[in-house]
Write an enzyme that holds these catalytic residues in place. Structure first.
Site, PDB file in Angstrom:
ATOM      1  N   GLU A   1       0.819  -1.201   0.000  1.00 41.25           N
ATOM      2  CA  GLU A   1       0.000   0.000   0.000  1.00 41.25           C
ATOM      3  C   GLU A   1       0.859   1.259   0.000  1.00 41.25           C
ATOM      4  O   GLU A   1       0.574   2.231  -0.716  1.00 41.25           O
ATOM      5  CB  GLU A   1      -0.926   0.013   1.223  1.00 41.25           C
ATOM      6  CG  GLU A   1      -1.873  -1.173   1.285  1.00 41.25           C
ATOM      7  CD  GLU A   1      -1.335  -2.333   2.099  1.00 41.25           C
ATOM      8  OE1 GLU A   1      -2.119  -2.962   2.820  1.00 41.25           O
ATOM      9  OE2 GLU A   1      -0.118  -2.614   2.008  1.00 41.25           O
TER      10      GLU A   1
ATOM     11  N   ASP B   1      22.049 -37.665  -8.521  1.00 39.12           N
ATOM     12  CA  ASP B   1      21.494 -36.793  -9.560  1.00 39.12           C
ATOM     13  C   ASP B   1      22.247 -35.480  -9.742  1.00 39.12           C
ATOM     14  O   ASP B   1      22.100 -34.835 -10.787  1.00 39.12           O
ATOM     15  CB  ASP B   1      20.028 -36.475  -9.240  1.00 39.12           C
ATOM     16  CG  ASP B   1      19.161 -37.723  -9.177  1.00 39.12           C
ATOM     17  OD1 ASP B   1      19.514 -38.714  -9.852  1.00 39.12           O
ATOM     18  OD2 ASP B   1      18.148 -37.714  -8.456  1.00 39.12           O
TER      19      ASP B   1
END
Length: 377
Positions: free
Chosen positions: A62, A212
């Protein structure tokens, strides 16, 4: 508070249009432990100003929107849209309500109330007491969804846990040799890269690092990369890995004190590369989640092998699942997505609720929320 049922359809559609813009802006921030918030100020159906909360400690959405207004007279009689109730208390920043009230804004439209007890309802009360018109509940479900991790952490004291995995039609996440790249198509992998940008941390296990060598980043699709967290009881990790490149994204290794003492050179090497190593007397999912909660994380992503997934599920640290199903079959004794949960009868199976199906490239994505026994009791 909700929009009045007599509100004209055109007016509601206008409110929804600008609230959707707030949600777009909100996604630009990296705000944990704060919520993601966007704000648009509109007058005569044109944008006067807009802003978003960039990070914790920075001005709220805001205030940023108000600051973006060049001609302050343009605020007179304008409408402010924001996806979360404006705060009315002093924290790192002053109350947003005290910036809105004297600005000349006539009406405030809010997506959803803030679950934070310091805010909930009080921001609305302050705005109404000052004589501003107020509408609450525009795109409420979407406004809650964009901050579901923030809502969950406030209500349960821990981050929302998301488990992501990909499997073949016959339920395998790898071949018999452990090879898993790639099960899904490029569009599905890009979806995961964007998902990571929505999370504050992504967790994997030491075995995944060894097999991996993952990156666990957004691969350039979004500037917000999560903290990469490696859990390892043995501390048997390679001295070179993509995860140790902290210029790409920060990395935290969590292990046990006794294990790290067996590999002092590795401990030193990781520290030299900028990797944080956290030593615990005993490594547990509960301790890890508590640590991440203490660091103010709203949402964490589990990208791990079957044993760690089972441990996280058993500890009820997974609340949401993204399961990709690829139109492939590998057969044999390849690995499944999750290890033994001790379930012996089908009626004991963990169920998902609020399920959606989505085609992404050649793959299907099943999304759902975990119905933990304790949660449904």
């Amino acid at each position: 508070m909700e929009p009045a049922p007599t509100e004209p359809k055109a007016a509601l559609e206008t409110d929804q249009h600008w609230m959707a813009r707030c949600l777009e802006l909100a996604q630009r921030g990296r705000t944990a432990p704060n919520p993601r918030v966007g704000c648009v100020i509109v007058k005569n159906n044109g944008v006067v100003g807009e802003g978003w909360h960039e990070r914790a400690g920075a001005p709220h959405a805001e205030v940023m929107a108000l600051r973006s207004v060049g001609d302050r007279t343009a605020l007179e009689g304008s409408t402010l849209y924001v996806n979360l109730e404006p705060c009315n208390h002093y924290g790192r920043t002053p109350p947003c309500t005290e910036a809105i009230v004297p600005s000349g804004i006539r009406r405030v439209v809010i997506g959803t109330l803030d679950p934070d007890p310091r805010v909930s309802g009080r921001g609305c009360d302050r705005l109404q007491a000052a004589g501003l018109d107020l509408t609450v509940g525009v795109l409420e479900a979407e406004s809650q969804s964009i901050n579901e991790g923030f809502f969950y952490r406030l209500r349960h004291g821990q981050p929302l846990g998301i488990w992501k995995y990909a499997m073949t039609l016959d339920g395998k996440i790898s071949t018999t040799t452990g090879h898993s790249q790639w099960i899904t198509s490029p569009p599905a992998r890009q979806f995961v890269h964007r998902l990571r940008s929505d999370c504050d941390a992504v967790i994997t296990g030491g075995n995944s690092v060894r097999l991996d060598d993952p990156h666990l980043t957004t691969h350039g699709l979004h500037p917000n990369n999560p903290l990469r967290v490696v859990l390892t009881r043995s501390f048997r990790l390679p001295s070179h890995a993509h995860l140790w490149r902290v210029a790409d994204a920060p990395t935290l290794v969590i292990t046990e004190i006794a294990a790290a003492q067996n590999y002092p050179e590795l401990h030193h090497t990781l520290g030299q590369q900028g990797v944080e190593v956290l030593l615990l007397p005993q490594l547990s999912i509960t301790a890890v989640v508590a640590e991440l909660a203490q660091r103010g994380m709203n949402q964490i992503l589990w990208e791990c092998g079957a044993p760690l997934a089972a441990a996280a599920m058993t500890a009820q640290s997974i609340q949401k699942i993204y399961a990709f199903i690829a139109p492939k079959i590998v057969g044999g004794h390849g690995n499944g997505a999750i290890a033994n949960l001790g379930i012996t009868h089908m009626e004991q199976a963990i169920s998902l609720t609020r399920i959606t199906w989505q085609a992404i490239g050649d793959d299907w994505l099943v999304t759902g929320y975990v119905d933990h026994p304790a949660a449904s009791a």
